[in-house]
Design an enzyme around this catalytic site. Structure first.
Site, mmCIF file in Angstrom:
data_model
loop_
_atom_site.group_PDB
_atom_site.id
_atom_site.type_symbol
_atom_site.label_atom_id
_atom_site.label_comp_id
_atom_site.label_asym_id
_atom_site.label_seq_id
_atom_site.Cartn_x
_atom_site.Cartn_y
_atom_site.Cartn_z
ATOM 1 N N LYS A 28 -9.761 13.207 23.639
ATOM 2 C CA LYS A 28 -9.940 13.830 22.323
ATOM 3 C C LYS A 28 -8.740 14.679 21.916
ATOM 4 C CE LYS A 28 -12.676 17.774 24.025
ATOM 5 N NZ LYS A 28 -11.720 18.825 23.723
ATOM 6 N N THR A 29 -8.113 15.373 22.870
ATOM 7 C CA THR A 29 -6.943 16.194 22.533
ATOM 8 C C THR A 29 -5.809 15.318 22.022
ATOM 9 O OG1 THR A 29 -7.559 17.825 24.217
ATOM 10 C CG2 THR A 29 -5.307 17.906 23.395
ATOM 11 N N ASP A 215 -11.941 21.559 17.207
ATOM 12 C CA ASP A 215 -12.223 20.981 18.511
ATOM 13 C C ASP A 215 -13.415 21.700 19.138
ATOM 14 O OD1 ASP A 215 -11.967 19.406 20.720
ATOM 15 O OD2 ASP A 215 -10.220 20.435 21.539
ATOM 16 N N GLU A 216 -14.095 21.054 20.084
ATOM 17 C CA GLU A 216 -15.270 21.624 20.767
ATOM 18 C C GLU A 216 -16.314 22.104 19.745
ATOM 19 O OE1 GLU A 216 -15.483 21.126 23.786
ATOM 20 O OE2 GLU A 216 -13.510 21.177 24.720
ATOM 21 N N GLN A 244 -21.880 18.279 26.283
ATOM 22 C CA GLN A 244 -21.088 19.325 26.932
ATOM 23 C C GLN A 244 -21.306 20.688 26.275
ATOM 24 O OE1 GLN A 244 -17.069 18.166 28.520
ATOM 25 N NE2 GLN A 244 -17.316 16.458 27.113
ATOM 26 N N ARG A 600 -15.652 16.369 35.766
ATOM 27 C CA ARG A 600 -14.316 16.927 36.044
ATOM 28 C C ARG A 600 -13.614 16.071 37.105
ATOM 29 N NH1 ARG A 600 -13.774 18.425 31.785
ATOM 30 N NH2 ARG A 600 -15.833 17.518 31.483
#
Length: 669
Positions: A28-29, A215-216, A244, A600
């Site tokens: 996504k980044t 974002d997020e 998340q 992760r």
């Protein structure tokens, strides 16, 4: 930069509202950065009219650096506004001081200062009840994050406790307004109210934002969503993942994903489901776990990576053997595959779990770094210098006057302070201005008046110096208050004193670095630096040492990170899921937290639990977490660890002990 078909579609969708449901490890980044570049290069959107908001200062800096690197050979100056919500709010406040009835030198309270201030208001009623104090602080934050001012808080309060809290909220806010101060919640609360109630300010800021990226997005709360709406962007991209969302305790509302569809009927929704991080087996287990939650939007992650090793489940007799066996697994794997210690991460639900892990790692000379140690800017010797800077920048702030007046001691006792306060209240002026009054000798002795006059004269000189030669101000403070000698007298030994002096040197260099500016930070004024450091107290001042050992961190802190090999410790009922979430029937968030931890891992994942665990001196039998039964059992290998842990497996004869210790020492520098 490689982009898949869906990522390319997202980047090219530049007109209209857009929601991207981005699964863990789906790049996504990369998409956000690429979209900003596309908007500037192809759509010809002015870079200064693009606003990108993320949730951590670290993420904002990394995105900014990537853009600087991409446009380094560009003739035109590219400046995209990438920041956190708090930084963006601070930018609005500084631009709208007149409409907000604020002065430019306002003070910004951190959480510790907020609690200290509330304590002064409530000590006669709360006595020494810190639990009530923390509840009051949380309640004020809750009200501000729901856009509720003190008046409405009083109207909405039903219980006697809430009515008491609302009264103190009113008193607290009156103090902030009266002394040109803000707390961290105000950085979003004030701009949102301004844009909501002031049409001209709202129009002004809407014109400044041609394209908005967040974002997020799943971590936004009520007030942050309102701030986004007030900006009224016609074109935006919001990136989030309801799987998340792990911050409900901070007010995060995953339902904002649902409200978005209602508020923007023509919303275009994309799903990023290609995972580039984890092995197929880890991803399969993660998908099966999170499928037990209810979903606003359904998605399932896929990967083209290898299926990978089975997920280990380590059963241990207690938490000590759990830590020992984690250490054994890491060192055995480290020696067998010639990896780096920084390839490993041990994640846990609460900071308390780290103590036994640290103890075992230290005994066995395993290098590690941990993110729950005291933050640099919270060191005693640094906090004092920050208090002086805040007072010099806003001398009429009584709060910081009291913080510095007797540090180091100036023989200004409690009796003198009380008389000063009484005079200040009577004349409706600050303590600083009270010290200028020629009639002070009527209530204070000549020696006390002399000490106060000397102090304010020096502060006045410091104010001038901070304006004309800001790089000299910290050295000026240190020299004039004889700070190092005072610290030497206050330190318990020479080792502590040398550490204090070293920290002060780091702080001076940090201030000067920010005043000059560099590739990571634009040049800042002293006032901007103080705000920045107050807002981001976890600012990294030691950029090398934290990357050399095994990472120990909470599951919450691991979000956004990735590691080749991950251990999740404490998979027991009452720990993960946490007992508080069980009692509040909030298992879904705990499951999301477990999902975050599992995703992760890139190559291997190990989950551990103990049959019994000691908490606060009491040893209780443990039941392993329900989440272990929600995983695909065919992809797990359950191991009942033997209890005859042998530390020689960590440092056996194949590793020369002296060489090993020298290596660890070198890594820690």
């Amino acid at each position: 930069m490689y982009l898949n078909i869906t990522q390319k579609k997202i980047i090219k969708y530049s007109h209209g509202p857009c929601l991207v449901l981005a699964g863990a490890g789906s790049g996504k980044t990369r998409v956000v950065i690429s979209k900003i570049i596309y908007l500037i290069n192809v759509c010809k959107v002015k870079s200064e009219n693009i606003v990108a908001i993320t949730f951590t200062n670290k993420s904002a800096q990394e995105m900014q650096l990537q853009l600087i690197k991409h446009f380094k050979n560009c003739n035109n100056k590219i400046k995209v506004n990438i920041s956190t919500f708090h930084s963006f709010g601070l930018r609005i406040i500084k631009s709208e001081l007149f409409h907000l009835n604020l002065k430019a030198n306002f003070s910004l309270l951190n959480q510790e200062d907020k609690l200290f201030l509330l304590k002064t208001f409530t000590k006669s009623v709360f006595k020494k009840n810190n639990d009530l104090l923390l509840k009051l602080s949380s309640k004020i934050s809750y009200w501000k994050n729901k856009l509720i001012d003190p008046l409405n808080a009083k109207l909405k309060s039903i219980t006697n406790l809430d009515k008491t809290f609302a009264m103190y909220y009113d008193l607290y806010q009156f103090h902030l307004n009266n002394f040109n101060k803000l707390d961290l919640d105000d950085l979003i609360f004030i701009p949102t109210l301004l844009l909501k109630n002031n049409a001209s300010a709202r129009l002004r800021w809407q014109k400044k934002v041609d394209y908005l990226l967040v974002d997020e997005y799943q971590d936004t709360n009520v007030i942050q969503y309102n701030l986004i709406k007030m900006l009224n962007p016609k074109n935006f991209t919001l990136v989030g993942d309801d799987d998340q969302s792990i911050y409900s305790w901070r007010g995060a509302e995953p339902k904002n994903l649902l409200f978005l569809k209602i508020d923007y009927p023509h919303l275009k929704i994309f799903k990023l489901e290609q995972n580039y991080r984890s092995s197929g087996r880890i991803l399969k287990a993660s998908n099966k776990l999170i499928a037990n939650n209810l979903h606003i939007y359904k998605k399932s992650l896929i990967t083209q990576l290898k299926y990978g090793s089975k997920i280990k489940i380590l059963q241990n007799i207690n938490e000590e053997y759990e830590a020992k066996n984690i250490a054994k697994e890491i060192v055995s794997h480290y020696k067998k595959f010639n990896t780096q210690f920084s390839d490993y991460a041990v994640l846990y639900r609460s900071n308390q779990q780290s103590k036994i892990l640290e103890s075992i790692f230290i005994k066995n000379h395993i290098p590690y770094n941990i993110n729950n140690r005291t933050q640099f800017l919270k060191f005693f010797e640094i906090k004092i210098l920050m208090n002086y800077l805040k007072f010099i920048l806003n001398p009429n702030d009584n709060f910081y006057f009291l913080k510095v007046i007797n540090v180091p001691g100036r023989k200004i006792g409690i009796s003198t302070i009380k008389k000063l306060k009484s005079w200040a209240i009577k004349n409706n002026i600050s303590l600083y201005k009270t010290c200028y009054n020629d009639n002070l000798e009527k209530i204070l002795s000549k020696n006390k008046v002399k000490s106060l006059k000397k102090f304010i004269k020096w502060i006045k000189e410091s104010i001038v110096l901070s304006d004309v030669q800001p790089m000299q101000i910290i050295s000026h403070i240190i020299k004039n208050i004889n700070y190092k000698n005072w610290l030497k007298e206050s330190s318990k030994d020479l080792v502590e004193f040398k550490k204090n002096v070293k920290n002060i040197s780091i702080f001076v260099n940090l201030i000067n670095e920010l005043l000059i500016g560099n590739s990571q930070h634009p040049q800042m004024t002293l006032s901007e630096i103080v705000s920045y450091l107050t807002l981001y107290e976890d600012v990294n001042v030691n950029r090398r040492s934290h990357l050399k050992g095994v990472f120990l961190m909470t599951l919450h802190a691991s979000k956004g990170l990735e590691f080749p090999f991950v251990f999740i410790a404490g998979l027991e009922e009452g720990i993960l899921p946490h007992y508080s979430s069980i009692s509040q029937n909030n298992i879904e968030e705990e499951r999301r937290l477990m999902y975050v931890g599992m995703t992760r891992a890139k190559k291997e994942l190990t989950l551990t639990f103990a049959n019994k665990r000691s908490n606060y001196g009491l040893t209780t039998l443990s039941k392993y977490s329900r989440f272990l039964l929600e995983l695909p059992q065919e992809d797990l290998v359950w191991i009942n660890q033997k209890n005859n842990f042998n530390s020689n497996i960590l440092l056996n004869n194949s590793i020369n002990r002296i060489k090993f210790l020298k290596k660890m020492l070198k890594l820690s520098k």
